[in-house]
Write a protein that holds these residues in place. Structure first.
Motif, PDB file in Angstrom:
ATOM      1  N   GLY A  87      10.876   9.888   4.987  1.00  0.00           N
ATOM      2  CA  GLY A  87      10.366   9.100   3.866  1.00  0.00           C
ATOM      3  C   GLY A  87      10.771   7.636   3.982  1.00  0.00           C
ATOM      4  N   PHE A  88      11.973   7.390   4.468  1.00  0.00           N
ATOM      5  CA  PHE A  88      12.463   6.025   4.731  1.00  0.00           C
ATOM      6  C   PHE A  88      11.576   5.385   5.802  1.00  0.00           C
ATOM      7  N   GLN A  89      11.281   6.157   6.851  1.00  0.00           N
ATOM      8  CA  GLN A  89      10.422   5.644   7.923  1.00  0.00           C
ATOM      9  C   GLN A  89       9.044   5.284   7.370  1.00  0.00           C
ATOM     10  N   MET A  90       8.508   6.128   6.460  1.00  0.00           N
ATOM     11  CA  MET A  90       7.202   5.836   5.842  1.00  0.00           C
ATOM     12  C   MET A  90       7.257   4.547   5.034  1.00  0.00           C
ATOM     13  N   LEU A  91       8.348   4.332   4.299  1.00  0.00           N
ATOM     14  CA  LEU A  91       8.458   3.131   3.450  1.00  0.00           C
ATOM     15  C   LEU A  91       8.488   1.858   4.295  1.00  0.00           C
ATOM     16  N   THR A  92       9.125   1.917   5.479  1.00  0.00           N
ATOM     17  CA  THR A  92       9.105   0.727   6.337  1.00  0.00           C
ATOM     18  C   THR A  92       7.710   0.541   6.939  1.00  0.00           C
ATOM     19  N   GLU A  93       7.065   1.651   7.319  1.00  0.00           N
ATOM     20  CA  GLU A  93       5.716   1.553   7.877  1.00  0.00           C
ATOM     21  C   GLU A  93       4.718   1.048   6.834  1.00  0.00           C
ATOM     22  N   ALA A  94       4.967   1.363   5.555  1.00  0.00           N
ATOM     23  CA  ALA A  94       4.081   0.924   4.472  1.00  0.00           C
ATOM     24  C   ALA A  94       4.456  -0.480   3.988  1.00  0.00           C
ATOM     25  N   HIS A  95       5.448  -1.100   4.612  1.00  0.00           N
ATOM     26  CA  HIS A  95       5.913  -2.447   4.270  1.00  0.00           C
ATOM     27  C   HIS A  95       6.494  -2.540   2.862  1.00  0.00           C
ATOM     28  N   LEU A  96       6.937  -1.403   2.312  1.00  0.00           N
ATOM     29  CA  LEU A  96       7.634  -1.461   1.018  1.00  0.00           C
ATOM     30  C   LEU A  96       9.104  -1.792   1.241  1.00  0.00           C
ATOM     31  N   LEU A  97       9.600  -1.506   2.434  1.00  0.00           N
ATOM     32  CA  LEU A  97      10.955  -1.895   2.823  1.00  0.00           C
ATOM     33  C   LEU A  97      10.887  -2.657   4.138  1.00  0.00           C
ATOM     34  N   GLU A  98      11.814  -3.587   4.301  1.00  0.00           N
ATOM     35  CA  GLU A  98      11.835  -4.378   5.531  1.00  0.00           C
ATOM     36  C   GLU A  98      12.614  -3.657   6.627  1.00  0.00           C
ATOM     37  N   GLY A  99      12.405  -4.088   7.853  1.00  0.00           N
ATOM     38  CA  GLY A  99      13.084  -3.481   8.988  1.00  0.00           C
ATOM     39  C   GLY A  99      12.297  -2.317   9.537  1.00  0.00           C
ATOM     40  N   GLY A 100      12.870  -1.638  10.527  1.00  0.00           N
ATOM     41  CA  GLY A 100      12.200  -0.504  11.141  1.00  0.00           C
ATOM     42  C   GLY A 100      13.242   0.469  11.657  1.00  0.00           C
ATOM     43  N   ASN A 183      14.532  -2.667  -1.776  1.00  0.00           N
ATOM     44  CA  ASN A 183      13.674  -3.855  -1.855  1.00  0.00           C
ATOM     45  C   ASN A 183      14.330  -4.871  -2.801  1.00  0.00           C
ATOM     46  N   ALA A 184      13.709  -6.031  -2.963  1.00  0.00           N
ATOM     47  CA  ALA A 184      14.318  -7.095  -3.771  1.00  0.00           C
ATOM     48  C   ALA A 184      14.515  -6.654  -5.214  1.00  0.00           C
ATOM     49  N   ARG A 185      13.584  -5.822  -5.715  1.00  0.00           N
ATOM     50  CA  ARG A 185      13.627  -5.404  -7.116  1.00  0.00           C
ATOM     51  C   ARG A 185      14.633  -4.279  -7.372  1.00  0.00           C
ATOM     52  N   GLY A 186      14.983  -3.536  -6.317  1.00  0.00           N
ATOM     53  CA  GLY A 186      15.961  -2.449  -6.464  1.00  0.00           C
ATOM     54  C   GLY A 186      15.356  -1.135  -6.923  1.00  0.00           C
ATOM     55  N   ASN A 187      14.018  -1.039  -6.937  1.00  0.00           N
ATOM     56  CA  ASN A 187      13.402   0.236  -7.345  1.00  0.00           C
ATOM     57  C   ASN A 187      13.024   1.108  -6.148  1.00  0.00           C
ATOM     58  N   VAL A 188      12.844   0.475  -4.983  1.00  0.00           N
ATOM     59  CA  VAL A 188      12.495   1.240  -3.771  1.00  0.00           C
ATOM     60  C   VAL A 188      13.732   1.313  -2.882  1.00  0.00           C
ATOM     61  N   VAL A 189      14.128   2.539  -2.543  1.00  0.00           N
ATOM     62  CA  VAL A 189      15.314   2.744  -1.710  1.00  0.00           C
ATOM     63  C   VAL A 189      14.957   3.662  -0.548  1.00  0.00           C
ATOM     64  N   GLY A 190      15.388   3.300   0.647  1.00  0.00           N
ATOM     65  CA  GLY A 190      15.238   4.162   1.817  1.00  0.00           C
ATOM     66  C   GLY A 190      16.607   4.531   2.346  1.00  0.00           C
ATOM     67  N   LEU A 191      16.774   5.808   2.670  1.00  0.00           N
ATOM     68  CA  LEU A 191      18.078   6.297   3.120  1.00  0.00           C
ATOM     69  C   LEU A 191      17.863   7.273   4.268  1.00  0.00           C
ATOM     70  N   MET A 192      18.574   7.085   5.375  1.00  0.00           N
ATOM     71  CA  MET A 192      18.400   7.980   6.514  1.00  0.00           C
ATOM     72  C   MET A 192      19.093   9.333   6.303  1.00  0.00           C
TER      73      MET A 192
END
Lengths: 232, 89
Positions: A87-100, A183-192
């Motif tokens: 899910g974290f990988q999806m969020l980076t691919e969807a550009h909701l989170l930065e990095g890869g 993300n900047a707003r703190g509502n989207v979180v990705g965790l490995m």
């Protein structure tokens, strides 16, 4: 509170995420990747697994699923979204989170109970932790190496957007030992690592007190419920 | 039927664990002349119609947005595969 868990072809931990949500005190809602409907949920979890067999890039094809249009729209409007592992990988691919996220430095799939330090306890998903709290939850991934450009990395660090860091050992070569970002707003979180596997005594990581008694992952799910109550 | 090739490589400045593993295998085979290995991807997109400028522009756009992730990869080449009739490539 109703929290949606999106199932993609190849998701593995969707039912575990639903169970964690139930144990935390909210109602889990099963969502399907092929629909354009979030069924009125208040928050979303993108679960772990190997959507589309990690073809193309981990999370890449899932990030183009029909439901992701609604997920991206809701996230941009402030809905809490937690992406775990795939899910974290999806969020980076969807550009909701930065990095890869790239293949683990050692080239091997790694499965272990992992100690982490919570670096930001002000996001929608980490508000229930104390500052710099150390926790142990399972980690299991093959492509968990977090990378970003030097500028992006400096900005993430400068803005306190690293939410968790690996302790003891860096299992996958992640830059700055990063285990999760927001993300900047703190509502989207990705965790490995996987908080949904450490939510019930008897089924979690070992602790000094007793075998499999670790429930350190539960606070990710109770945090978002408490945040919703405060905002209500 | 024209085929358009898109080649994608992991960014040069990033660690390529897959290439590193292959390099290790070559070293163990005694092939010490190779100082590095990097592993990339090649996509072949087949179309019915002509591979004109408009189509190539579309493929370039897809190469940048779908076939690669600019955070971790670079599109190194996009070109039309030239295969004469009856010839095997």
């Amino acid at each position: 509170m109703r929290i949606g868990v999106v199932t993609f072809p190849g998701s593995l931990d969707d039912r575990d995420a639903q169970r964690a949500i139930r144990l935390a005190g909210a109602e889990p809602v099963a969502l399907w990747h092929g629909e354009h409907d979030l069924h009125g949920v208040d928050a979303l979890v993108l679960p772990g697994g190997f959507s589309y067999g990690d073809y193309l890039r981990a999370g890449a094809i899932a990030s183009l699923s029909p439901i992701m249009a609604e997920v991206i729209d809701a996230a941009n409007k402030g809905m809490p979204v937690l992406g775990i592992c795939n899910g974290f990988q999806m969020l980076t691919e969807a550009h909701l989170l930065e990095g890869g996220l790239i293949r683990n430095e050692a080239g091997a799939f790694i499965c272990r109970d992992q100690r982490l330090r919570i670096e930001n306890n002000s996001t929608d998903w980490t508000g229930g932790f104390t500052d710099k709290q150390e926790i142990t939850i399972p980690l299991k991934n093959g492509e968990g190496g977090f990378i970003a450009s030097t500028e992006t990395l400096a900005r993430l660090e400068g803005e306190g957007r690293v939410i968790a860091r690996y302790l003891d050992v860096n299992p996958n070569g992640s830059l700055n030992d990063i285990a999760g970002v927001t993300n900047a707003r703190g509502n989207v979180v990705g965790l490995m690592p996987h908080p949904e596997h450490a939510v019930e005594p008897g089924f979690g990581p070992d602790t000094a007190a007793a075998m499999r008694s670790g429930v350190d992952g539960l606070a990710f799910f109770t945090s978002v419920i408490e945040r919703a109550l405060v905002n209500a | 039927m024209p085929t358009i090739v898109v080649e994608v490589m992991p960014k040069a400045e990033l660690l390529d664990p897959q290439g590193k593993a292959v390099a290790g295998a070559l070293r163990r085979l005694g092939k010490t002349e190779f100082t590095g290995v990097r592993v990339g991807k090649r996509f072949e997109l087949t179309v019915e119609g002509p591979a004109d400028a408009a189509l190539l522009a579309e493929v370039q756009e897809l190469a940048d947005t779908v076939l690669s992730n600019s955070v971790i990869e670079d599109v190194t080449d996009v070109y039309v595969l030239e295969v004469a009739a009856g010839e095997t490539h």
